[in-house]
Write an enzyme that holds these catalytic residues in place. Structure first.
Site, PDB file in Angstrom:
ATOM      1  CB  CYS A  99      -7.403 -56.495  38.043  1.00 37.00           C
ATOM      2  SG  CYS A  99      -6.294 -55.933  36.651  1.00 37.00           S
ATOM      3  CG  HIS A 185      -8.559 -51.983  38.758  1.00 37.31           C
ATOM      4  ND1 HIS A 185      -8.181 -52.469  39.851  1.00 37.31           N
ATOM      5  CD2 HIS A 185      -7.876 -52.210  37.858  1.00 37.31           C
ATOM      6  CE1 HIS A 185      -6.958 -53.100  39.342  1.00 37.31           C
ATOM      7  NE2 HIS A 185      -6.577 -53.052  39.058  1.00 37.31           N
ATOM      8  CD  GLU A 187     -10.934 -52.048  42.384  1.00 39.71           C
ATOM      9  OE1 GLU A 187      -8.876 -52.147  41.718  1.00 39.71           O
ATOM     10  OE2 GLU A 187     -11.264 -52.379  41.745  1.00 39.71           O
TER      11      GLU A 187
END
Length: 241
Positions: A99, A185, A187
């Site tokens: 990001c 995202h 993660e």
């Protein structure tokens, strides 16, 4: 390194810009592949010196941020981070950006980061390009990924577009096997997602985004997304020279 635990241990330096934007489900994958993890906080004094001291790390991971890359006049960490990234990229040393990480890498490669046409928050399908299907990004095909951004950039010269979405064209890009940058995202864990929903309540309200709908999307897509994320990162690490 060709698989988890193979060869000598390596070091991954993680640039963290905000307390709630952490390594998340990337952490166990890095450890499984034999990486020791050091976190460098961009908000702490001495950030530039800490980055310089970490320049010999085998991998640099640049996480997301609530800040914009174009806010260098407000945030002292942005200019030294761009300078450090520029030197590392010129040396073609492994970098993974998420990001804001993808955005500031683009800035280090000479592109302007700017507000996009829309705020994209929620779970969206991201379509790999033909090149993306031959990269670690292939693992996200058909799996809605978490989006939480409103900034964009033009694709830097010399990189390969790996994935796009309906909202943003430059969702993932890379160079060879050593650079991978994604706007989404992968993660994001369940715990982090709830922190973001609560912590960004005013932001969500300003953009008419329903937090309960986000939670419902997470319940549907969180599990498959984390599996795809682990596979994507695992393949990226396995391909590093």
């Amino acid at each position: 390194m060709t698989g988890p635990g193979a060869g000598a241990r390596r070091r991954a330096v993680v640039v963290q810009h905000d307390e709630a934007v952490r390594l998340g489900n990337f952490e166990p994958v890095l450890r499984e592949h034999g990486y020791e993890i050091s976190v460098v906080s961009a908000r702490e004094p001495g950030f530039a010196a800490a980055l310089s001291a970490a320049s010999d790390a085998e991998l640099l991971v640049v996480l997301g941020s609530t800040s914009g890359v174009y806010e260098a006049d407000r945030h002292d960490f942005i200019a030294p981070e761009i300078a450090h990234l520029r030197a590392r990229l010129e040396a073609e040393r492994p970098v993974l950006g998420v990001c804001f990480g993808a955005q500031i890498i683009a800035a280090a490669l000479g592109e302007e980061v700017r507000p996009g046409d829309t705020v994209d928050v929620g779970y969206r399908e991201v379509q790999p390009t033909v090149e993306g299907l031959d990269s670690p990004v292939r693992h996200i095909l058909g799996v809605p990924m978490a989006e939480w951004h409103g900034d964009t950039f033009d694709l830097p010269d010399g990189v390969t577009l790996l994935a796009s979405s309906d909202a943003y064209r430059n969702e993932a890009y890379g160079v060879g096997d050593w650079l991978l940058a994604v706007q989404f995202h992968p993660e994001l864990t369940d715990e982090m997602h709830e922190e973001w929903v609560r912590g960004d309540a005013a932001y969500l309200a300003r953009h008419d985004i329903d937090p309960d709908e986000l939670r419902a999307q997470r319940a549907r897509h969180g599990g498959p997304m984390q599996l795809a994320s682990a596979r994507m990162l695992g393949e990226y690490l396995s391909r590093l020279p």
